[in-house]
Scaffold this motif. Structure first.
Motif, short mmCIF file in Angstrom:
data_model
loop_
_atom_site.label_atom_id
_atom_site.label_comp_id
_atom_site.label_asym_id
_atom_site.label_seq_id
_atom_site.Cartn_x
_atom_site.Cartn_y
_atom_site.Cartn_z
N ILE A 284 0.79 -1.11 -0.01
CA ILE A 284 0.28 -0.01 0.05
C ILE A 284 0.88 1.25 0.21
CG2 ILE A 284 -1.66 1.45 1.33
CD1 ILE A 284 -2.75 -1.47 2.24
N THR A 285 1.95 1.30 0.76
CA THR A 285 2.71 2.65 0.85
C THR A 285 3.68 2.68 -0.46
OG1 THR A 285 4.47 0.99 1.91
CG2 THR A 285 2.91 2.58 3.45
N GLY A 286 3.95 1.65 -0.97
CA GLY A 286 4.55 2.04 -2.35
C GLY A 286 3.75 2.32 -3.36
N LYS A 287 2.32 1.96 -3.06
CA LYS A 287 1.48 2.53 -4.24
C LYS A 287 1.00 4.12 -4.02
CE LYS A 287 -0.80 -2.01 -5.15
NZ LYS A 287 -1.85 -2.91 -4.83
N ILE A 288 1.14 4.40 -2.76
CA ILE A 288 0.74 5.65 -2.34
C ILE A 288 1.70 6.58 -2.73
CG2 ILE A 288 0.49 7.23 -0.39
CD1 ILE A 288 -1.08 5.16 1.12
N GLN A 289 3.16 6.05 -2.45
CA GLN A 289 4.16 6.98 -3.01
C GLN A 289 4.41 7.08 -4.41
OE1 GLN A 289 7.68 5.25 -1.06
NE2 GLN A 289 7.52 6.64 0.62
N GLN A 290 3.83 6.05 -5.34
CA GLN A 290 3.90 6.18 -6.57
C GLN A 290 2.88 7.14 -6.98
OE1 GLN A 290 5.95 4.71 -8.83
NE2 GLN A 290 4.93 5.99 -10.51
N PHE A 291 1.68 7.17 -6.55
CA PHE A 291 0.46 8.16 -6.93
C PHE A 291 1.02 9.51 -6.61
CE2 PHE A 291 -3.22 10.40 -5.84
CZ PHE A 291 -4.11 10.38 -7.22
N PHE A 292 1.72 9.89 -5.66
CA PHE A 292 2.15 11.18 -5.30
C PHE A 292 3.39 11.54 -5.80
CE2 PHE A 292 -1.30 10.56 -2.20
CZ PHE A 292 -1.95 11.70 -2.45
N VAL A 293 4.14 10.86 -6.14
CA VAL A 293 5.77 11.21 -6.36
C VAL A 293 5.95 12.32 -7.47
CG1 VAL A 293 6.25 9.55 -8.10
CG2 VAL A 293 8.16 10.41 -6.44
N ASP A 294 4.94 12.43 -8.58
CA ASP A 294 5.16 13.38 -9.43
C ASP A 294 4.28 14.62 -9.37
OD1 ASP A 294 7.13 11.77 -10.71
OD2 ASP A 294 5.51 10.65 -12.08
N LYS A 295 3.44 14.50 -8.30
CA LYS A 295 2.58 15.72 -7.98
C LYS A 295 3.29 16.79 -7.08
CE LYS A 295 -1.62 13.18 -8.44
NZ LYS A 295 -1.04 11.85 -9.02
N ASP A 296 2.79 17.94 -7.66
CA ASP A 296 3.33 19.19 -6.84
C ASP A 296 2.49 19.41 -5.57
OD1 ASP A 296 3.86 22.10 -5.71
OD2 ASP A 296 4.95 22.41 -7.89
N PRO A 297 2.89 19.58 -4.30
CA PRO A 297 2.33 19.66 -2.99
C PRO A 297 1.33 20.70 -3.28
CG PRO A 297 4.77 19.07 -2.63
CD PRO A 297 4.83 19.30 -3.94
N SER A 298 1.74 21.86 -4.00
CA SER A 298 0.95 23.11 -4.13
C SER A 298 -0.47 22.75 -4.70
CB SER A 298 1.55 24.16 -4.71
OG SER A 298 1.85 23.89 -6.03
N ASP A 299 -0.44 21.60 -5.34
CA ASP A 299 -1.46 21.11 -6.15
C ASP A 299 -2.17 19.78 -5.47
OD1 ASP A 299 -3.55 21.75 -8.27
OD2 ASP A 299 -2.64 20.00 -9.44
#
Length: 379
Positions: A284-299
């Motif tokens: 689960i943690t691997g999937k969560i990181q993959q989901f967010f790794v290319d997203k900008d925190p401001s968005d």
């Protein structure tokens, strides 16, 4: 051989693995503590003293004091050997939040005003479970004192209430007695995935009253399985509320990935670090990181558990950055380091919504530096 921290009493220091010196790490921890707990940093402060021997953690977004924050502050204090802070928080909690009457007697009122008056007469189980483990750790680290600082007895009594409440009178237990899953609040029959702390329950199974220990052992296994079914199979995202079968409970809009949900990544990361159980759902943690790794925190936004974004922005983007970094204790590969590096490049949050973000921030910093530890009984 099981290499988990519980068995070897050694903790991974991701920051050291990534090239940071011990001096840099300790300085970062000290500075972060100071910014949250000192009145010299008004823009980041969330801890406030009262009189000579009490204190509270302020939810700066709602201007109230919550069992979540008080128990978090106690856990931070015991991890960093700050007994004065711990005792101040616990004295305020026991004096103002503990309920002695009605169906919730034996629990703590989840929300109070800063003058100690209750805003609610209901409890929130995430506070109770953090209180219990923080109290056990305080007993093991500093020894028990006189009431209310008889830490271990307070913890055992609280856990007993949490699972037996209502058997002989008014009230409801905080865990469902059949499936061993924690409830969102005692008088409902659904859960909050971010409340599930199997690593805490493993320790409760050692230190609770003997008649309660098997329940907590069973609860640890039940929670690990529950997280696997409550998190989306592709994104890893959990809803804030979910039914016992893992499906999102979207009554009043709580079936999406939002503020509460962020803690799931933290909890899986620390569970794996402490116990290394093969049933810990680290995928689960691997999937969560993959989901967010290319997203900008401001968005960062509110998302469906399938990953569809809403227009609504995240209320606590710094907290989400912190939780994704803590997940790196249970993941491998480049995303783990990317999430930690992003966290280290992110400052503490300032302003009205800083409380929740900065709580997750300090927890993550402690965990990824090997300083969120199991404090065992004195020999």
């Amino acid at each position: 051989m099981n290499k988990a921290a519980f068995h070897k009493s050694q903790y991974r220091n991701l920051l050291k693995e990534y090239g940071y010196s011990e001096e840099e790490i300790l300085k970062r921890i000290d500075e972060t503590w100071d910014k949250l707990f000192s009145d010299e940093h008004e823009e980041t402060q969330i801890y406030y003293t009262v009189g000579d021997d009490e204190a509270y953690m302020l939810d700066t977004g709602n201007i109230d004091v919550r069992t979540e924050g008080m128990s978090y502050g106690m856990m931070m204090a015991v991890q960093l050997n700050k007994q004065d802070v711990f005792d101040r928080l616990w004295k305020w909690t026991y004096k103002n939040m503990y309920m002695t009457e009605g169906e919730n007697a034996g629990y703590f009122a989840w929300s109070c005003n800063t003058d100690g008056s209750k805003r609610s007469y209901g409890p929130a189980p995430d506070g109770e479970e953090y209180f219990a483990l923080a109290l056990f750790f305080a007993s093991h680290r500093w020894g028990d004192g006189s009431q209310p600082f008889n830490y271990s007895e307070q913890a055992k009594d609280l856990l007993h209430t949490c699972i037996h409440k209502g058997e002989e009178g008014l009230g409801y237990p905080m865990w469902n007695p059949e499936n061993k899953l924690i409830k969102f609040v005692p008088n409902v029959e659904f859960s909050d995935p971010s409340y599930h702390l199997p690593h805490f329950y493993e320790l409760f199974s050692l230190w609770a009253y003997p008649e309660d220990r098997q329940f907590w052992k069973d609860a640890a296994g039940a929670s690990r399985e529950y997280l696997r079914i409550a998190c989306h199979p592709d994104t890893g995202l959990a809803p804030e509320y979910a039914y016992y079968d893992g499906t999102p409970n979207d009554d009043n809009g709580y079936g999406h990935f939002y503020s509460d949900s962020y803690r799931v990544a933290c909890n899986i990361g620390l569970d794996y670090e402490w116990f290394g159980d093969g049933k810990c759902p680290t995928e689960i943690t691997g999937k969560i990181q993959q989901f967010f790794v290319d997203k900008d925190p401001s968005d960062f936004r509110r998302y469906t558990v399938a990953g569809e974004p809403f227009q609504e922005k995240s209320l606590h983007p710094v907290g989400l950055v912190a939780s994704n970094a803590m997940a790196s204790l249970a993941t491998t590969g480049p995303n783990a380091r990317k999430c930690v590096e992003l966290f280290l490049d992110t400052p503490l949050r300032k302003g009205g919504r800083r409380y929740y973000d900065n709580c997750l921030y300090l927890f993550s910093l402690l965990a990824i530096s090997g300083n969120f530890k199991i404090w065992m009984p004195r020999k």
